[in-house]
Design an enzyme around this catalytic site. Structure first.
Site, mmCIF file in Angstrom:
data_model
loop_
_atom_site.group_PDB
_atom_site.id
_atom_site.type_symbol
_atom_site.label_atom_id
_atom_site.label_comp_id
_atom_site.label_asym_id
_atom_site.label_seq_id
_atom_site.Cartn_x
_atom_site.Cartn_y
_atom_site.Cartn_z
ATOM 1 N N GLU A 1 0.832 -1.213 0.000
ATOM 2 C CA GLU A 1 0.000 0.000 0.000
ATOM 3 C C GLU A 1 0.864 1.260 0.000
ATOM 4 O O GLU A 1 2.069 1.200 0.272
ATOM 5 C CB GLU A 1 -0.936 0.005 1.209
ATOM 6 N N LYS B 1 -3.348 -1.720 15.789
ATOM 7 C CA LYS B 1 -2.875 -0.904 16.913
ATOM 8 C C LYS B 1 -3.932 -0.812 17.992
ATOM 9 O O LYS B 1 -5.124 -0.867 17.721
ATOM 10 C CB LYS B 1 -2.589 0.508 16.421
HETATM 11 N N1 PSU Z 1 -2.846 1.521 10.753
HETATM 12 C C1 PSU Z 1 -1.510 1.531 10.893
HETATM 13 N N2 PSU Z 1 -0.755 2.082 9.896
HETATM 14 C C2 PSU Z 1 -1.328 2.602 8.768
HETATM 15 C C3 PSU Z 1 -2.750 2.564 8.637
HETATM 16 C C4 PSU Z 1 -3.459 2.011 9.661
HETATM 17 O O1 PSU Z 1 -0.994 1.072 11.890
HETATM 18 O O2 PSU Z 1 -0.602 3.107 7.879
HETATM 19 C C5 PSU Z 1 -3.388 3.089 7.389
HETATM 20 C C6 PSU Z 1 -3.692 1.938 6.417
HETATM 21 O O3 PSU Z 1 -3.581 2.435 5.100
HETATM 22 C C7 PSU Z 1 -5.140 1.626 6.722
HETATM 23 C C8 PSU Z 1 -5.688 2.999 6.999
HETATM 24 O O4 PSU Z 1 -5.828 1.003 5.660
HETATM 25 O O5 PSU Z 1 -4.652 3.666 7.729
HETATM 26 C C9 PSU Z 1 -6.973 2.939 7.799
HETATM 27 O O6 PSU Z 1 -7.517 4.211 7.875
HETATM 28 P P1 PSU Z 1 -8.994 4.405 8.488
HETATM 29 O O7 PSU Z 1 -8.837 4.050 9.925
HETATM 30 O O8 PSU Z 1 -9.303 5.849 8.253
HETATM 31 O O9 PSU Z 1 -9.868 3.453 7.735
#
Ligand code: PSU
Ligand code: MN
Length: 310
Positions: free
Chosen positions: A29, A165
């Protein structure tokens, strides 16, 4: 890949050939680069993670949207653009954003959700990331549940991560995945890992002892015609893991700061990631890099095992 997709999607010749030949490919990604790590460490990481996948016998396919075109496989110029994110112009693209981005010429980074979508368009079945999004704490009032979970429910890609996390409610995240029929597999671990830490207190559905176990389960799921992906929790190597209690405190601090600043929606995750790195003085970034490299190695091994099944 059909012509309609070609209208919106560029795949490098190397990746196209590998897909055609059934050779192992691992998707990566770009949100982890643009919105998950600071420059220039993110650019160095982007190179190292691709290198690590090649060393383990697979081909990396980093995904992004550049000037309104979906890309599988990025040039050096694309990587620099995404990592520098000058003026914060690189958008964070989720499923709902993709049609708008393509129709209006946006440049954006793909999250777990959109990386799975692009991987599926191209025919890539395995994807290595750092951590996935999930059910946020207090989601019962904020409704903040990452689109990553719905994507796992509907798109046939196996995601190798270091867990989620503790900014999230890991218990509720696993409940959601159960409801959606997504197998959660531990790579040599019985607990779903919590990103910086090897443990979370929550069990996985199955403990895989080796990459080929995961390849067999994925093949079985898709042979049955079952919709959706799989989630593989691969714990951070012990020598890079951070202390569970210390990180719990750091995360409480970051969450309370986010609340004070009124952060919400798609800004929440990037804000928390950056704040955790600030509070820990960069220690968290080093761990983040190591766990993501480790996920890339394991994803490559799984992709190779899958390609060797036939
Ligand atoms: N969690 C992490 N590192 C990240 C992300 C999430 O520990 O880089 C990024 C990933 O791209 C994940 C996105 O798909 O954040 C999720 O965002 P949201 O919670 O807004 O869906
Ligand atoms: Mn969200």
């Amino acid at each position: 890949m059909n012509n309609l997709l070609n209208q919106y999607l560029d795949v490098t010749p190397e990746i196209s050939a590998a897909i055609r030949d059934g050779a192992p490919v691992v998707a990566l990604e770009s949100t982890i680069l643009s919105h998950g790590m600071p420059y220039p460490q993110n650019l160095d990481f982007a190179h190292r993670v691709e290198e690590e996948i090649r060393k383990h016998g697979a081909l990396p396919a980093t995904m992004a949207v550049i000037n309104g075109r979906m890309k599988a496989g990025l040039t050096e110029g694309d990587l620099e653009l995404l990592c520098k994110n000058e003026g914060g112009t690189v958008q964070k693209l989720s499923r709902r954003d993709l049609p708008i981005a393509l129709a209006t010429g946006v440049t954006g980074a793909t999250t777990v959700t959109t990386t799975m979508m692009l991987a599926n368009f191209v025919g890539v079945k395995f994807f290595a990331t750092g951590g996935i999004g999930g059910v946020h704490r207090e989601a019962q009032t904020s409704f903040d549940i990452s689109a990553d979970l719905q994507e796992l429910a509907q798109t046939p890609v196996a995601v190798i991560c270091a867990g989620a996390k503790m900014i999230l409610d890991i218990g509720l995240t696993l409940e959601y995945l159960e409801t959606m029929g997504v197998p959660v597999i531990g790579m040599g671990c019985s607990q779903f890992p919590s990103f910086y830490c090897r443990e979370s207190g929550f069990d996985v559905d199955f403990v895989a002892e080796k990459p080929s176990d995961v390849a067999d389960i994925a093949a079985t799921k898709w042979n049955l015609g079952l919709k959706g992906g799989l989630l593989i929790g691969n714990p951070v190597p012990a020598e890079h893991a951070l202390d569970f209690e210390t990180m719990r405190g750091v995360i409480e601090q970051a969450l309370s700061d986010a609340k004070k600043e009124g952060i919400h929606g798609k800004e929440t995750t990037p804000y928390l990631l950056a704040r955790i790195v600030e509070i820990t003085g960069g220690e968290a970034l080093a761990t983040n890099i190591e766990l993501a490299l480790n996920n890339a190695r394991v994803a490559a091994d799984i992709a190779v095992a899958y390609a060797n099944r036939n």
